[in-house]
Write a protein that holds these residues in place. Structure first.
Motif, PDB file in Angstrom:
ATOM      1  N   GLU A 123     -72.525   8.784  11.404  1.00 53.54           N
ATOM      2  CA  GLU A 123     -72.709  10.125  11.246  1.00 53.54           C
ATOM      3  C   GLU A 123     -73.282  10.909  12.450  1.00 53.54           C
ATOM      4  O   GLU A 123     -72.824  12.073  12.632  1.00 53.54           O
ATOM      5  CB  GLU A 123     -73.723  10.608   9.850  1.00 53.54           C
ATOM      6  N   GLU A 124     -74.065  10.055  13.093  1.00 55.00           N
ATOM      7  CA  GLU A 124     -74.662  10.654  14.328  1.00 55.00           C
ATOM      8  C   GLU A 124     -73.470  10.997  15.331  1.00 55.00           C
ATOM      9  O   GLU A 124     -73.740  11.819  16.186  1.00 55.00           O
ATOM     10  CB  GLU A 124     -75.742   9.906  14.915  1.00 55.00           C
ATOM     11  N   ILE A 125     -72.367  10.474  15.209  1.00 58.56           N
ATOM     12  CA  ILE A 125     -71.578  10.950  16.234  1.00 58.56           C
ATOM     13  C   ILE A 125     -70.480  11.856  15.780  1.00 58.56           C
ATOM     14  O   ILE A 125     -69.628  12.444  16.504  1.00 58.56           O
ATOM     15  CB  ILE A 125     -70.266   9.705  16.736  1.00 58.56           C
ATOM     16  N   ALA A 126     -70.470  12.527  14.397  1.00 61.29           N
ATOM     17  CA  ALA A 126     -69.774  13.455  13.861  1.00 61.29           C
ATOM     18  C   ALA A 126     -69.677  14.767  14.880  1.00 61.29           C
ATOM     19  O   ALA A 126     -68.673  15.526  14.913  1.00 61.29           O
ATOM     20  CB  ALA A 126     -70.116  13.816  12.501  1.00 61.29           C
ATOM     21  N   PRO A 127     -71.089  15.243  15.255  1.00 64.03           N
ATOM     22  CA  PRO A 127     -70.865  16.320  16.260  1.00 64.03           C
ATOM     23  C   PRO A 127     -70.284  16.268  17.595  1.00 64.03           C
ATOM     24  O   PRO A 127     -69.959  17.481  18.101  1.00 64.03           O
ATOM     25  CB  PRO A 127     -72.423  16.536  16.456  1.00 64.03           C
ATOM     26  N   TRP A 128     -70.093  15.154  17.999  1.00 64.88           N
ATOM     27  CA  TRP A 128     -69.215  14.812  19.213  1.00 64.88           C
ATOM     28  C   TRP A 128     -67.997  15.671  19.396  1.00 64.88           C
ATOM     29  O   TRP A 128     -67.644  16.060  20.317  1.00 64.88           O
ATOM     30  CB  TRP A 128     -69.096  13.236  19.450  1.00 64.88           C
ATOM     31  N   GLY A 129     -67.110  15.383  18.416  1.00 65.55           N
ATOM     32  CA  GLY A 129     -65.986  16.303  18.461  1.00 65.55           C
ATOM     33  C   GLY A 129     -64.982  15.562  17.500  1.00 65.55           C
ATOM     34  O   GLY A 129     -65.187  14.888  16.406  1.00 65.55           O
ATOM     35  N   ARG A 130     -63.636  15.260  18.018  1.00 65.89           N
ATOM     36  CA  ARG A 130     -62.344  14.962  16.940  1.00 65.89           C
ATOM     37  C   ARG A 130     -62.282  13.462  17.629  1.00 65.89           C
ATOM     38  O   ARG A 130     -62.010  13.069  18.663  1.00 65.89           O
ATOM     39  CB  ARG A 130     -61.334  15.395  17.135  1.00 65.89           C
ATOM     40  N   ILE A 131     -62.378  12.356  16.757  1.00 65.35           N
ATOM     41  CA  ILE A 131     -62.017  10.899  16.794  1.00 65.35           C
ATOM     42  C   ILE A 131     -60.494  10.865  16.659  1.00 65.35           C
ATOM     43  O   ILE A 131     -60.059  11.130  15.626  1.00 65.35           O
ATOM     44  CB  ILE A 131     -62.813   9.993  16.313  1.00 65.35           C
TER      45      ILE A 131
END
Length: 147
Positions: A123-131
């Motif tokens: 979940e901590e990478i969710a704010p990063w953008g679109r995978i």
């Protein structure tokens, strides 16, 4: 054999349509580069593709192969296989898979790992953008090199 030929033609037809959709002219050289890559099972480098294609297209330059592969990769028509070596390796897009790479002989093997594909990302990478994609690359030493 006929089934394989039909599958290969379907793959070439899908590639031709993807080129049209991307606004790319489907030249003889582009088609032959893709055809050779689609037939390959060894994730060849641009240099290896060039050597194989020179038998059929003697006037084909290495620069053309490099530029064509870069164009195909930029448009998502092929995959560039990420390795620790300095030489890029390529594959035609196909079924979702990951890569196992021998650190000695540099052989690349495809494998499927549905559990990883289905696992939610942290979940901590969710704010990063679109995978857009995820790919597992496993390095080790193949059985042949170990022997």
């Amino acid at each position: 054999m006929a089934k394989q030929r039909d599958h290969n033609q379907e793959q070439i037809d899908a590639f031709a349509q993807a080129c049209r959709n991307a606004g790319l002219r489907l030249t003889h050289q582009r088609l032959e580069i893709y055809r050779e890559l689609a037939a390959a099972t060894d994730h060849p480098s641009a240099e290896v593709l060039h050597q194989r294609l020179r038998r059929r297209i003697p006037t084909l330059s290495l620069d053309t192969v490099y530029r064509t592969l870069a164009t195909f990769a930029r448009h998502g028509l092929i995959n560039r296989v990420e390795t620790v070596e300095s030489q890029s390796r390529f594959e035609a897009k196909g079924m979702r898979h990951h890569h196992l790479i021998c650190s000695r002989c540099r052989e690349i093997i495809d494998f499927q790992w549905p559990a990883i594909d289905a696992t939610a990302l942290p979940e901590e990478i969710a704010p990063w953008g679109r995978i857009d994609t995820r790919n597992v690359v496993v390095y080790g030493i193949c059985r042949t090199c170990l022997e």
